[in-house]
Design an enzyme around this catalytic site. Structure first.
Site, PDB file in Angstrom:
ATOM      1  N   ARG A  10       1.324  10.028   5.916  1.00  0.00           N
ATOM      2  CA  ARG A  10       1.458   8.607   6.245  1.00  0.00           C
ATOM      3  C   ARG A  10       2.749   7.995   5.700  1.00  0.00           C
ATOM      4  O   ARG A  10       2.848   6.783   5.548  1.00  0.00           O
ATOM      5  CB  ARG A  10       0.262   7.834   5.674  1.00  0.00           C
ATOM      6  CG  ARG A  10      -1.099   8.340   6.136  1.00  0.00           C
ATOM      7  CD  ARG A  10      -2.132   7.228   6.128  1.00  0.00           C
ATOM      8  NE  ARG A  10      -3.501   7.695   6.054  1.00  0.00           N
ATOM      9  CZ  ARG A  10      -4.163   8.283   7.039  1.00  0.00           C
ATOM     10  NH1 ARG A  10      -3.565   8.524   8.195  1.00  0.00           N
ATOM     11  NH2 ARG A  10      -5.418   8.643   6.879  1.00  0.00           N
ATOM     12  N   LYS A  19      -2.202  -1.519  -3.831  1.00  0.00           N
ATOM     13  CA  LYS A  19      -3.074  -0.348  -3.748  1.00  0.00           C
ATOM     14  C   LYS A  19      -2.257   0.922  -3.841  1.00  0.00           C
ATOM     15  O   LYS A  19      -1.250   1.014  -3.129  1.00  0.00           O
ATOM     16  CB  LYS A  19      -3.798  -0.402  -2.401  1.00  0.00           C
ATOM     17  CG  LYS A  19      -4.667   0.778  -2.114  1.00  0.00           C
ATOM     18  CD  LYS A  19      -5.294   0.647  -0.770  1.00  0.00           C
ATOM     19  CE  LYS A  19      -5.968   1.959  -0.453  1.00  0.00           C
ATOM     20  NZ  LYS A  19      -6.273   2.074   0.936  1.00  0.00           N
ATOM     21  N   LYS A  30       0.857  -1.182   0.000  1.00  0.00           N
ATOM     22  CA  LYS A  30       0.000   0.000   0.000  1.00  0.00           C
ATOM     23  C   LYS A  30       0.892   1.230   0.000  1.00  0.00           C
ATOM     24  O   LYS A  30       1.701   1.429   0.899  1.00  0.00           O
ATOM     25  CB  LYS A  30      -0.904  -0.008   1.226  1.00  0.00           C
ATOM     26  CG  LYS A  30      -1.762   1.238   1.347  1.00  0.00           C
ATOM     27  CD  LYS A  30      -2.730   1.121   2.515  1.00  0.00           C
ATOM     28  CE  LYS A  30      -3.531   2.390   2.678  1.00  0.00           C
ATOM     29  NZ  LYS A  30      -4.453   2.300   3.826  1.00  0.00           N
ATOM     30  N   SER A  51     -10.228   5.657  -4.468  1.00  0.00           N
ATOM     31  CA  SER A  51     -11.153   6.786  -4.578  1.00  0.00           C
ATOM     32  C   SER A  51     -10.711   7.823  -5.599  1.00  0.00           C
ATOM     33  O   SER A  51     -11.516   8.335  -6.372  1.00  0.00           O
ATOM     34  CB  SER A  51     -11.314   7.432  -3.201  1.00  0.00           C
ATOM     35  OG  SER A  51     -10.046   7.844  -2.690  1.00  0.00           O
TER      36      SER A  51
HETATM   37  C1  PBG Z   1      -7.364   3.151   5.693  1.00  0.00           C
HETATM   38  C2  PBG Z   1      -7.621   3.116   4.241  1.00  0.00           C
HETATM   39  C3  PBG Z   1      -7.450   4.133   3.274  1.00  0.00           C
HETATM   40  C4  PBG Z   1      -7.963   3.615   2.077  1.00  0.00           C
HETATM   41  C5  PBG Z   1      -8.397   2.327   2.339  1.00  0.00           C
HETATM   42  N1  PBG Z   1      -8.157   2.021   3.680  1.00  0.00           N
HETATM   43  C6  PBG Z   1      -6.964   5.516   3.400  1.00  0.00           C
HETATM   44  C7  PBG Z   1      -5.584   5.857   3.703  1.00  0.00           C
HETATM   45  O1  PBG Z   1      -4.698   5.014   3.800  1.00  0.00           O
HETATM   46  O2  PBG Z   1      -5.367   7.042   3.895  1.00  0.00           O
HETATM   47  C8  PBG Z   1      -8.053   4.350   0.769  1.00  0.00           C
HETATM   48  C9  PBG Z   1      -9.073   3.845  -0.191  1.00  0.00           C
HETATM   49  C10 PBG Z   1      -9.389   4.765  -1.307  1.00  0.00           C
HETATM   50  O3  PBG Z   1      -8.741   5.801  -1.536  1.00  0.00           O
HETATM   51  O4  PBG Z   1     -10.359   4.442  -2.010  1.00  0.00           O
HETATM   52  N2  PBG Z   1      -6.057   3.092   6.090  1.00  0.00           N
END
Ligand code: PBG
Length: 332
Positions: free
Chosen positions: A226, A257, A204, A283
């Site tokens: 993050r 991701k 991720k 998203s």
């Molecule tokens: C939680 C999480 C996030 C997403 C999925 N789980 C946000 C992040 O890491 O800030 C993002 C999903 C998306 O953008 O559709 N940690």
């Protein structure tokens, strides 16, 4: 004999592109509603159906509305969803995430009671529950305020157990803590949930593509970013190390991701490990398509199907996507 040019008749690739049936027969990649996972945002209350500004067509839903929405997507052929919770109150420890009456636990129980065939995956992370918006407990152990990896592992395992108790079919930790899969596996096993699989958000990235999600889940970090736990978008070998570790620790499936800017990672992971691979069409990827489609700049349907097919072609077995519902509709 010269085999190099199109003048040699057997090398005419266009021959297989003439007839639509033949094109179907030779197609290498398929996209099926059974490959798609619909994300849902659930919040307390009743009768709540609040559209997310930067994600047209996606809503924050109270449990009663979630049931309606989930039934509708189930009727369209979608068989899996993933839940994100927006709690009533947040604190530095994200304690509402550990509550059996917490919003996700409630939603899971309602879904399993009313739509038992729908596979329910729960996102396991603390950023939606902490007042500071980071993905775990904070400490200054490293000399600056940062997420404390090992203390977060304990509560992550507890969060997963709460969701498994509520009936979650799969838990999906997304916080990018080192050792999270091992800790969760141990926690689940000790609580009698040996049978609950872990879908690890293994690779991720610290991505700007999550912008709209943070509005949707009300989870932007209140300071900093993050990058001390999510991956640097410049790295690819590191993704393989993340996946290898998570598999060693007991992950049953792994996720890459975001998806679209990381198709090379999806392919490398699939080639190297031959385990079930999920890709999250996040998203921001959704918002880009929606914004351009609203302006009439692109053909939405063709773009969406092309994007999702490309994610499958790269090697993803399953795709988490906000387009799931409309794709199910189109593919009917
Ligand atoms: C939680 C999480 C996030 C997403 C999925 N789980 C946000 C992040 O890491 O800030 C993002 C999903 C998306 O953008 O559709 N940690």
């Amino acid at each position: 004999m010269d085999l190099s040019g199109p003048s040699f008749p057997s090398l005419r690739l266009r021959r297989l592109r003439q007839h639509p049936v033949l094109r179907d027969l030779v197609r290498e990649t398929t996209l099926d509603v059974g490959d798609l996972i619909q994300p849902f945002f659930v919040r307390p209350g009743s009768g709540v159906r609040r559209e997310i500004g930067s994600m047209p067509g996606q809503f924050q839903l109270s449990v009663d509305q979630l049931l309606r929405e989930a039934e509708a997507v189930r009727d369209l052929g979608i068989r899996a969803c993933i839940l994100f919770g927006i709690p009533d109150s947040k604190d530095p420890e994200g304690s509402s995430a550990l509550n059996e009456q917490g919003i996700v636990a409630q939603a899971v129980r309602a879904l399993k009671r009313n739509l038992p065939d729908l596979l329910v995956i729960t996102d396991e992370c603390f950023c939606e529950y902490t007042s500071h918006g980071h993905c775990g407990l904070l400490s200054e152990r490293t000399g600056r305020l940062d997420v404390d990896n090992d203390r977060t592992l304990e509560i992550l395992a507890r969060q997963c157990v709460v969701h498994a108790q509520a009936g979650a079919d799969v838990v999906a930790p997304s916080g990018m803590m080192d050792g999270m899969v091992r800790a969760i596996r141990a926690g689940l096993d000790a609580a009698g949930f040996e049978h609950v699989p872990i879908l690890s958000y293994a690779a991720k990235y610290a991505s700007a593509f999550y912008g709209p999600f943070r509005e949707a889940a009300e989870s932007p970090p209140q300071f900093g970013d993050r990058r001390s736990y999510q991956m640097d978008p410049a790295n690819s070998d590191e993704a393989l190390r993340e996946v290898a570790l998570d598999l060693q620790e007991g992950a049953d499936m792994v996720m890459v991701k975001p998806a679209l800017a990381y198709l090379d990672i999806v392919r490398r992971v699939k080639d190297r490990f031959q385990v079930p691979v999920a890709a999250y069409n996040v998203s921001g990827e959704y918002a880009l398509v929606k914004a351009a489609a609203e302006r009439g700049w692109i053909e939405e349907r063709r773009i969406v199907l092309e994007v999702l097919t490309a994610i499958r072609r790269a090697g993803a077995d399953m795709i988490l996507t906000y387009h799931a519902r409309e794709v199910a509709h189109w593919l009917r």
